[in-house]
Design a protein around this motif. Structure first.
Motif, PDB file in Angstrom:
ATOM      1  N   GLN A  55       0.824  -1.209   0.000  1.00 29.06           N
ATOM      2  CA  GLN A  55       0.000   0.000   0.000  1.00 29.06           C
ATOM      3  C   GLN A  55       0.861   1.262   0.000  1.00 29.06           C
ATOM      4  O   GLN A  55       0.517   2.253  -0.645  1.00 29.06           O
ATOM      5  CB  GLN A  55      -0.945  -0.011   1.207  1.00 29.06           C
ATOM      6  CG  GLN A  55      -1.995  -1.097   1.120  1.00 29.06           C
ATOM      7  CD  GLN A  55      -2.704  -1.316   2.448  1.00 29.06           C
ATOM      8  OE1 GLN A  55      -2.094  -1.259   3.512  1.00 29.06           O
ATOM      9  NE2 GLN A  55      -4.008  -1.584   2.373  1.00 29.06           N
ATOM     10  N   ARG A  56       1.990   1.206   0.700  1.00 27.71           N
ATOM     11  CA  ARG A  56       2.888   2.370   0.710  1.00 27.71           C
ATOM     12  C   ARG A  56       3.510   2.577  -0.674  1.00 27.71           C
ATOM     13  O   ARG A  56       3.658   3.720  -1.129  1.00 27.71           O
ATOM     14  CB  ARG A  56       3.941   2.210   1.807  1.00 27.71           C
ATOM     15  CG  ARG A  56       3.347   2.379   3.203  1.00 27.71           C
ATOM     16  CD  ARG A  56       4.407   2.497   4.282  1.00 27.71           C
ATOM     17  NE  ARG A  56       5.142   1.270   4.500  1.00 27.71           N
ATOM     18  CZ  ARG A  56       4.765   0.278   5.314  1.00 27.71           C
ATOM     19  NH1 ARG A  56       3.641   0.362   5.983  1.00 27.71           N
ATOM     20  NH2 ARG A  56       5.519  -0.786   5.465  1.00 27.71           N
ATOM     21  N   GLU A 100       2.095   1.768  -3.504  1.00 25.55           N
ATOM     22  CA  GLU A 100       1.008   2.334  -4.308  1.00 25.55           C
ATOM     23  C   GLU A 100       0.838   3.828  -4.015  1.00 25.55           C
ATOM     24  O   GLU A 100       0.583   4.612  -4.924  1.00 25.55           O
ATOM     25  CB  GLU A 100      -0.301   1.590  -4.030  1.00 25.55           C
ATOM     26  CG  GLU A 100      -0.324   0.190  -4.616  1.00 25.55           C
ATOM     27  CD  GLU A 100      -1.580  -0.590  -4.240  1.00 25.55           C
ATOM     28  OE1 GLU A 100      -2.201  -0.289  -3.192  1.00 25.55           O
ATOM     29  OE2 GLU A 100      -1.934  -1.501  -4.993  1.00 25.55           O
ATOM     30  N   GLN A 101       1.004   4.202  -2.749  1.00 27.73           N
ATOM     31  CA  GLN A 101       0.891   5.613  -2.376  1.00 27.73           C
ATOM     32  C   GLN A 101       2.017   6.435  -3.007  1.00 27.73           C
ATOM     33  O   GLN A 101       1.808   7.559  -3.440  1.00 27.73           O
ATOM     34  CB  GLN A 101       0.900   5.759  -0.852  1.00 27.73           C
ATOM     35  CG  GLN A 101       0.503   7.136  -0.383  1.00 27.73           C
ATOM     36  CD  GLN A 101       0.315   7.205   1.122  1.00 27.73           C
ATOM     37  OE1 GLN A 101       0.203   6.190   1.807  1.00 27.73           O
ATOM     38  NE2 GLN A 101       0.290   8.409   1.644  1.00 27.73           N
ATOM     39  N   GLU A 108       1.147   6.929  -6.648  1.00 25.58           N
ATOM     40  CA  GLU A 108       0.085   7.939  -6.758  1.00 25.58           C
ATOM     41  C   GLU A 108       0.641   9.342  -6.538  1.00 25.58           C
ATOM     42  O   GLU A 108       0.346  10.265  -7.297  1.00 25.58           O
ATOM     43  CB  GLU A 108      -1.012   7.638  -5.736  1.00 25.58           C
ATOM     44  CG  GLU A 108      -2.206   8.555  -5.834  1.00 25.58           C
ATOM     45  CD  GLU A 108      -3.277   8.192  -4.824  1.00 25.58           C
ATOM     46  OE1 GLU A 108      -3.821   9.122  -4.201  1.00 25.58           O
ATOM     47  OE2 GLU A 108      -3.565   6.988  -4.654  1.00 25.58           O
TER      48      GLU A 108
END
Length: 134
Positions: free
Chosen positions: A5-6, A8-9, A12
């Motif tokens: 998730q990090r 992906e962040q 983004e």
């Protein structure tokens, strides 16, 4: 938030597709696809490549999920997992606070004198993930 998730962040925040991100850090697009889809966890090599390419990212945040995504000032290293600043010795009230050198009294113990530091090795990291030692 986990490492996937990090990552992906980061993609983004940097406005990159998975394919662009993989190219930027020098890995196969399939590798990042497997991470994003949850098939694999990011390896240490992938995390190191991300930190080498995006130098303002906090290593504590990326690896441990601690602190903010970016380093405090965004310019140089801060007190992160891999860069801990040495403690400064306590200064006496009568010592000057500027960086000018002052002469030590002749009776100062030998331990109080410091030996000048010299550069022994320089490592240059390139954007393609390679490096060179001099």
């Amino acid at each position: 938030m986990n490492e996937r998730q990090r990552l992906e962040q980061v993609m983004e925040a940097e406005k990159m597709s998975a394919k662009q991100f993989a190219q930027e850090i020098g890995i196969q697009a399939g590798t990042i696809s497997n991470i994003v889809n949850g098939r694999n966890n990011p390896s240490l090599d992938v995390l190191q490549r991300v930190l080498n390419r995006f130098r303002t990212l906090s290593s504590d945040w990326l690896i441990l999920g601690v602190g903010s995504m970016y380093r405090m000032n965004g310019e140089g290293p801060d007190n992160t997992l891999f860069n801990i600043k040495p403690l400064e010795p306590d200064k006496k009230a009568d010592e000057p606070t500027d960086n000018k050198t002052t002469e030590k009294p002749e009776s100062a113990p030998a331990a109080a004198l410091t030996v000048p530091k010299t550069v022994e090795k320089v490592v240059i990291f390139y954007s393609d993930g390679t490096f060179e030692e001099r």
